[in-house]
Design an enzyme around this catalytic site. Structure first.
Site, PDB file in Angstrom:
ATOM      1  N   HIS A  72       0.925  -1.304  -0.069  1.00  0.00           N
ATOM      2  CA  HIS A  72       0.073  -0.176   0.100  1.00  0.00           C
ATOM      3  C   HIS A  72       0.993   1.104  -0.013  1.00  0.00           C
ATOM      4  O   HIS A  72       1.920   1.443   0.929  1.00  0.00           O
ATOM      5  CB  HIS A  72      -0.822  -0.061   1.302  1.00  0.00           C
ATOM      6  CG  HIS A  72      -1.930  -1.060   1.206  1.00  0.00           C
ATOM      7  ND1 HIS A  72      -3.371  -0.477   1.591  1.00  0.00           N
ATOM      8  CD2 HIS A  72      -2.276  -2.130   0.501  1.00  0.00           C
ATOM      9  CE1 HIS A  72      -4.108  -1.760   1.519  1.00  0.00           C
ATOM     10  NE2 HIS A  72      -3.554  -2.630   0.783  1.00  0.00           N
ATOM     11  N   TYR A 195      -8.970   5.526   7.502  1.00  0.00           N
ATOM     12  CA  TYR A 195      -9.123   6.052   9.000  1.00  0.00           C
ATOM     13  C   TYR A 195     -10.179   7.094   8.819  1.00  0.00           C
ATOM     14  O   TYR A 195     -10.038   7.843   8.197  1.00  0.00           O
ATOM     15  CB  TYR A 195      -7.942   6.378   9.459  1.00  0.00           C
ATOM     16  CG  TYR A 195      -6.919   5.428   9.611  1.00  0.00           C
ATOM     17  CD1 TYR A 195      -6.618   4.739  10.892  1.00  0.00           C
ATOM     18  CD2 TYR A 195      -6.014   4.833   8.455  1.00  0.00           C
ATOM     19  CE1 TYR A 195      -5.851   3.918  11.295  1.00  0.00           C
ATOM     20  CE2 TYR A 195      -4.915   4.050   8.615  1.00  0.00           C
ATOM     21  CZ  TYR A 195      -4.887   3.602  10.038  1.00  0.00           C
ATOM     22  OH  TYR A 195      -3.853   2.696  10.286  1.00  0.00           O
ATOM     23  N   PRO A 283      -3.922   0.708  19.211  1.00  0.00           N
ATOM     24  CA  PRO A 283      -3.735   0.071  18.017  1.00  0.00           C
ATOM     25  C   PRO A 283      -3.837   1.131  16.836  1.00  0.00           C
ATOM     26  O   PRO A 283      -3.501   0.890  15.801  1.00  0.00           O
ATOM     27  CB  PRO A 283      -4.821  -0.931  17.898  1.00  0.00           C
ATOM     28  CG  PRO A 283      -5.879  -0.536  18.952  1.00  0.00           C
ATOM     29  CD  PRO A 283      -5.100   0.425  20.092  1.00  0.00           C
ATOM     30  N   LYS A 287       1.258   0.124  15.144  1.00  0.00           N
ATOM     31  CA  LYS A 287       2.775   0.084  15.704  1.00  0.00           C
ATOM     32  C   LYS A 287       3.092  -1.231  16.425  1.00  0.00           C
ATOM     33  O   LYS A 287       4.348  -1.500  16.571  1.00  0.00           O
ATOM     34  CB  LYS A 287       3.172   1.165  16.613  1.00  0.00           C
ATOM     35  CG  LYS A 287       3.081   2.546  16.007  1.00  0.00           C
ATOM     36  CD  LYS A 287       4.480   2.355  14.799  1.00  0.00           C
ATOM     37  CE  LYS A 287       4.433   3.800  14.084  1.00  0.00           C
ATOM     38  NZ  LYS A 287       5.040   3.678  12.683  1.00  0.00           N
ATOM     39  N   TYR A 373       4.097   6.892  10.403  1.00  0.00           N
ATOM     40  CA  TYR A 373       3.611   5.841   9.945  1.00  0.00           C
ATOM     41  C   TYR A 373       4.423   4.660   9.431  1.00  0.00           C
ATOM     42  O   TYR A 373       4.163   3.571   9.723  1.00  0.00           O
ATOM     43  CB  TYR A 373       2.301   6.144   9.083  1.00  0.00           C
ATOM     44  CG  TYR A 373       1.206   5.087   8.965  1.00  0.00           C
ATOM     45  CD1 TYR A 373       0.238   5.081   9.888  1.00  0.00           C
ATOM     46  CD2 TYR A 373       1.075   4.251   7.802  1.00  0.00           C
ATOM     47  CE1 TYR A 373      -0.904   3.967   9.830  1.00  0.00           C
ATOM     48  CE2 TYR A 373       0.291   3.269   7.791  1.00  0.00           C
ATOM     49  CZ  TYR A 373      -0.645   3.030   8.647  1.00  0.00           C
ATOM     50  OH  TYR A 373      -1.724   2.160   8.707  1.00  0.00           O
TER      51      TYR A 373
HETATM   52  P1  FAD Z   1       1.727 -11.646  21.891  1.00  0.00           P
HETATM   53  O1  FAD Z   1       1.230 -11.761  20.549  1.00  0.00           O
HETATM   54  O2  FAD Z   1       0.499 -11.373  22.862  1.00  0.00           O
HETATM   55  O3  FAD Z   1       2.568 -13.109  22.412  1.00  0.00           O
HETATM   56  C1  FAD Z   1       2.757 -13.496  23.647  1.00  0.00           C
HETATM   57  C2  FAD Z   1       2.565 -15.118  23.805  1.00  0.00           C
HETATM   58  O4  FAD Z   1       2.934 -15.551  25.144  1.00  0.00           O
HETATM   59  C3  FAD Z   1       1.128 -15.400  23.394  1.00  0.00           C
HETATM   60  O5  FAD Z   1       1.325 -16.579  22.617  1.00  0.00           O
HETATM   61  C4  FAD Z   1       0.734 -16.147  24.900  1.00  0.00           C
HETATM   62  O6  FAD Z   1      -0.259 -17.040  24.820  1.00  0.00           O
HETATM   63  C5  FAD Z   1       1.888 -16.638  25.491  1.00  0.00           C
HETATM   64  N1  FAD Z   1       2.059 -16.382  27.088  1.00  0.00           N
HETATM   65  C6  FAD Z   1       1.326 -15.803  27.981  1.00  0.00           C
HETATM   66  N2  FAD Z   1       1.846 -15.924  29.041  1.00  0.00           N
HETATM   67  C7  FAD Z   1       2.632 -16.942  28.916  1.00  0.00           C
HETATM   68  C8  FAD Z   1       3.552 -17.618  29.836  1.00  0.00           C
HETATM   69  N3  FAD Z   1       3.159 -17.359  31.442  1.00  0.00           N
HETATM   70  N4  FAD Z   1       4.280 -18.633  29.592  1.00  0.00           N
HETATM   71  C9  FAD Z   1       4.331 -18.840  28.280  1.00  0.00           C
HETATM   72  N5  FAD Z   1       3.834 -18.356  27.208  1.00  0.00           N
HETATM   73  C10 FAD Z   1       3.106 -17.370  27.571  1.00  0.00           C
HETATM   74  N6  FAD Z   1       0.203  -4.069  15.797  1.00  0.00           N
HETATM   75  C11 FAD Z   1       0.593  -3.541  14.621  1.00  0.00           C
HETATM   76  O7  FAD Z   1       1.940  -3.396  14.499  1.00  0.00           O
HETATM   77  N7  FAD Z   1       0.003  -3.294  13.604  1.00  0.00           N
HETATM   78  C12 FAD Z   1      -1.593  -3.577  13.734  1.00  0.00           C
HETATM   79  O8  FAD Z   1      -2.138  -3.212  12.623  1.00  0.00           O
HETATM   80  C13 FAD Z   1      -2.088  -3.851  14.935  1.00  0.00           C
HETATM   81  N8  FAD Z   1      -3.367  -4.118  15.185  1.00  0.00           N
HETATM   82  C14 FAD Z   1      -3.893  -4.589  16.288  1.00  0.00           C
HETATM   83  C15 FAD Z   1      -5.236  -4.947  16.129  1.00  0.00           C
HETATM   84  C16 FAD Z   1      -5.796  -5.597  17.373  1.00  0.00           C
HETATM   85  C17 FAD Z   1      -7.418  -5.867  17.579  1.00  0.00           C
HETATM   86  C18 FAD Z   1      -4.900  -6.087  18.643  1.00  0.00           C
HETATM   87  C19 FAD Z   1      -5.411  -6.673  19.777  1.00  0.00           C
HETATM   88  C20 FAD Z   1      -3.380  -5.741  18.280  1.00  0.00           C
HETATM   89  C21 FAD Z   1      -2.933  -4.914  17.352  1.00  0.00           C
HETATM   90  N9  FAD Z   1      -1.588  -4.914  17.007  1.00  0.00           N
HETATM   91  C22 FAD Z   1      -1.253  -4.234  15.951  1.00  0.00           C
HETATM   92  C23 FAD Z   1      -0.743  -5.046  18.167  1.00  0.00           C
HETATM   93  C24 FAD Z   1       0.103  -6.595  17.988  1.00  0.00           C
HETATM   94  O9  FAD Z   1      -0.946  -7.554  17.845  1.00  0.00           O
HETATM   95  C25 FAD Z   1       0.714  -6.884  19.247  1.00  0.00           C
HETATM   96  O10 FAD Z   1       1.715  -5.996  19.542  1.00  0.00           O
HETATM   97  C26 FAD Z   1       1.815  -8.341  18.791  1.00  0.00           C
HETATM   98  O11 FAD Z   1       0.941  -9.088  18.997  1.00  0.00           O
HETATM   99  C27 FAD Z   1       2.735  -8.677  20.153  1.00  0.00           C
HETATM  100  O12 FAD Z   1       3.446  -9.597  19.957  1.00  0.00           O
HETATM  101  P2  FAD Z   1       4.325 -10.270  21.021  1.00  0.00           P
HETATM  102  O13 FAD Z   1       4.696 -11.549  20.801  1.00  0.00           O
HETATM  103  O14 FAD Z   1       4.888  -9.403  21.870  1.00  0.00           O
HETATM  104  O15 FAD Z   1       2.970 -10.504  22.199  1.00  0.00           O
HETATM  105  C1  DHB Z   2      -5.218  -2.776  11.014  1.00  0.00           C
HETATM  106  C2  DHB Z   2      -5.148  -2.684  12.433  1.00  0.00           C
HETATM  107  C3  DHB Z   2      -4.412  -1.301  13.019  1.00  0.00           C
HETATM  108  O1  DHB Z   2      -4.343  -0.821  14.228  1.00  0.00           O
HETATM  109  C4  DHB Z   2      -4.329  -0.377  11.927  1.00  0.00           C
HETATM  110  O2  DHB Z   2      -3.905   0.969  12.399  1.00  0.00           O
HETATM  111  C5  DHB Z   2      -4.301  -0.431  10.742  1.00  0.00           C
HETATM  112  C6  DHB Z   2      -4.837  -1.754  10.165  1.00  0.00           C
HETATM  113  C7  DHB Z   2      -5.450  -4.186  10.728  1.00  0.00           C
HETATM  114  O3  DHB Z   2      -5.810  -4.934  11.419  1.00  0.00           O
HETATM  115  O4  DHB Z   2      -5.675  -4.416   9.511  1.00  0.00           O
END
Ligand code: FAD
Ligand code: DHB
Length: 380
Positions: A72, A195, A283, A287, A373
């Site tokens: 994009h 957005y 979100p 980021k 962004y």
């Molecule tokens: P997580 O994905 O939370 O992974 C942590 C893992 O640890 C999980 O699998 C969990 O089960 C495991 N765990 C927990 N406790 C324990 C334990 N005690 N022992 C062992 N394992 C454990 N980010 C973006 O960059 N762009 C986006 O567009 C965006 N959109 C989003 C939309 C939504 C609706 C949401 C909820 C989040 C969004 N994010 C976005 C954020 C992004 O999804 C998270 O920042 C990302 O998942 C972080 O990854 P992580 O591996 O740090 O944590």
């Molecule tokens: C999506 C999530 C976001 O938080 C965002 O800013 C843009 C796109 C997505 O899930 O596609």
């Protein structure tokens, strides 16, 4: 059991860190409380910054991303009943890639050798300030185990246990709204992200593929999912986005609260925190996943220098370096959130519009937003 790096959590941060360390010839074991299917089925982020795409490609994980990821070159801001395009490529020379987090996780699990230990419980971290840290846990068959290691990486997300082993000071902000998100089997209504700021609340149009649309609506923080039957969701999206999506079957429907959170420091002795275990961004700026990837890209380099070559300077500065990037992302994500959401406060309502009009009318303001962004070369 013994390994060099015990990685707690098999989200994108933990899986990618283990992959990068193994490419350097280091040994890593990943522990995960959830089952494999649960980890693979979690639908979350969708926007990858160019820096994130570079890390994945260099790690040999670019094949499917390059085939099905959607490049994009801009996105739309909609407010005051009009559309204003932010030309990311025109303003920054860069583009973003729309590729679901669950696809990144699938690529990482396909490449994982050995597989993480799924379904573990009672995970506890020990002796993190000594030369001999360890992690105890119960495996999926109920056997109590101890994993001895040189370093522990706490990649267990916001609800994990690793952060409790660090004497952190925390900063937190809860926003007065949540996001209702759906993933629907219907073609995107527009070729780019939208957005939308509307007097009924914020709405976001995104996608995962030419057949799958990802949509979000600002809702009240205490909103119940059963108050949102599908008809109501589609009607509300059409009103706020100013574009009707063709209703399609829902693959997922959920409500996410909006919070910002930072734990400092991100290292304590031989325990390093990465990703959502250390920080959450609202979100709106897309980021969270990108920050997690940038954390582990630096952490894998730092641990390689330290454990293989005896140079510890990057490991010692890891926390400071990543906290600076974290606060850059918090600043941007908070500004995007406040600019785009509808507040109950009349002063905030006028401020949102003033901020949007500035971005729409000033090339300098639009360029600054576009640069934030797409992220910086230091990892957002
Ligand atoms: P997580 O994905 O939370 O992974 C942590 C893992 O640890 C999980 O699998 C969990 O089960 C495991 N765990 C927990 N406790 C324990 C334990 N005690 N022992 C062992 N394992 C454990 N980010 C973006 O960059 N762009 C986006 O567009 C965006 N959109 C989003 C939309 C939504 C609706 C949401 C909820 C989040 C969004 N994010 C976005 C954020 C992004 O999804 C998270 O920042 C990302 O998942 C972080 O990854 P992580 O591996 O740090 O944590
Ligand atoms: C999506 C999530 C976001 O938080 C965002 O800013 C843009 C796109 C997505 O899930 O596609």
């Amino acid at each position: 059991m013994r390994t060099q790096i015990a990685v707690v959590g098999a989200g994108p941060a933990g899986l990618l860190l283990a992959h990068l360390l193994r490419l350097e010839g280091l040994d890593a074991v990943v522990l995960e409380t959830r089952r494999r299917e649960h980890v693979l089925g979690r639908i979350r982020a969708g926007v990858l910054e160019p820096g994130t795409v570079d890390v994945l490609r260099e790690a040999g994980l670019g094949a499917r991303l390059d085939r099905v990821g959607l490049e994009h070159r801009g996105f739309s801001l909609r407010f005051d009943g009009a559309e204003h395009r932010i030309g990311l490529t025109e303003l920054t020379g860069k583009s973003i890639t729309v590729y679901g987090q669950q696809e990144v996780v699938r690529d990482l699990l396909d490449a994982a050798e050995p597989e993480p230990w799924f379904g573990v419980s009672d995970v506890a971290l020990h002796d993190v300030t000594t030369d001999r840290p360890s992690v105890t846990f119960t495996d999926a068959d109920g056997t109590a185990r101890t994993l001895h290691c040189e370093v522990i990486a706490g990649c267990d997300g916001f609800h994990g246990v690793s952060r409790n082993a660090v004497p952190v000071s925390t900063c937190e902000r809860a926003f007065p709204y949540s996001w209702l998100g759906i993933l629907a089997k219907t073609p995107p209504a527009h070729h780019e992200l939208i957005y939308a700021h509307h007097e009924r609340g914020f709405a976001l149009h995104s996608m995962r593929s030419p057949e799958l649309t990802r949509l979000y609506l600002q809702v009240a923080p205490d909103e119940q999912l059963d108050e949102w039957p599908e008809d109501r969701i589609w009607a509300e999206l059409a009103l706020r986005l100013g574009t009707a999506c063709e209703p399609g079957p829902l693959v997922e429907k959920g409500i996410t609260s909006m919070r910002a959170f930072v734990a400092e420091p991100m290292r304590h002795g031989r325990l390093f925190l990465a990703g959502d275990a250390a920080h959450i961004v609202p979100p709106t700026g897309a980021k969270g996943l990108n920050l997690a990837v940038a954390d582990v890209a630096l952490l894998s380099k730092a641990l390689t220098s330290w454990l293989l070559h005896g140079r510890d300077s990057e490991a010692l500065s890891y926390s400071d370096t990543r906290l600076r990037a974290t606060w850059r992302a918090e600043r941007f994500s908070t500004e995007m959130t406040e600019m785009l959401h509808r507040s109950a406060d009349p002063f905030d309502q006028r401020l949102s519009l003033a901020r949007l009009r500035r971005v729409a009318s000033s090339r300098a303001a639009a360029t600054a937003l576009a640069q934030d962004y797409v992220g910086s070369s230091e990892g957002t």
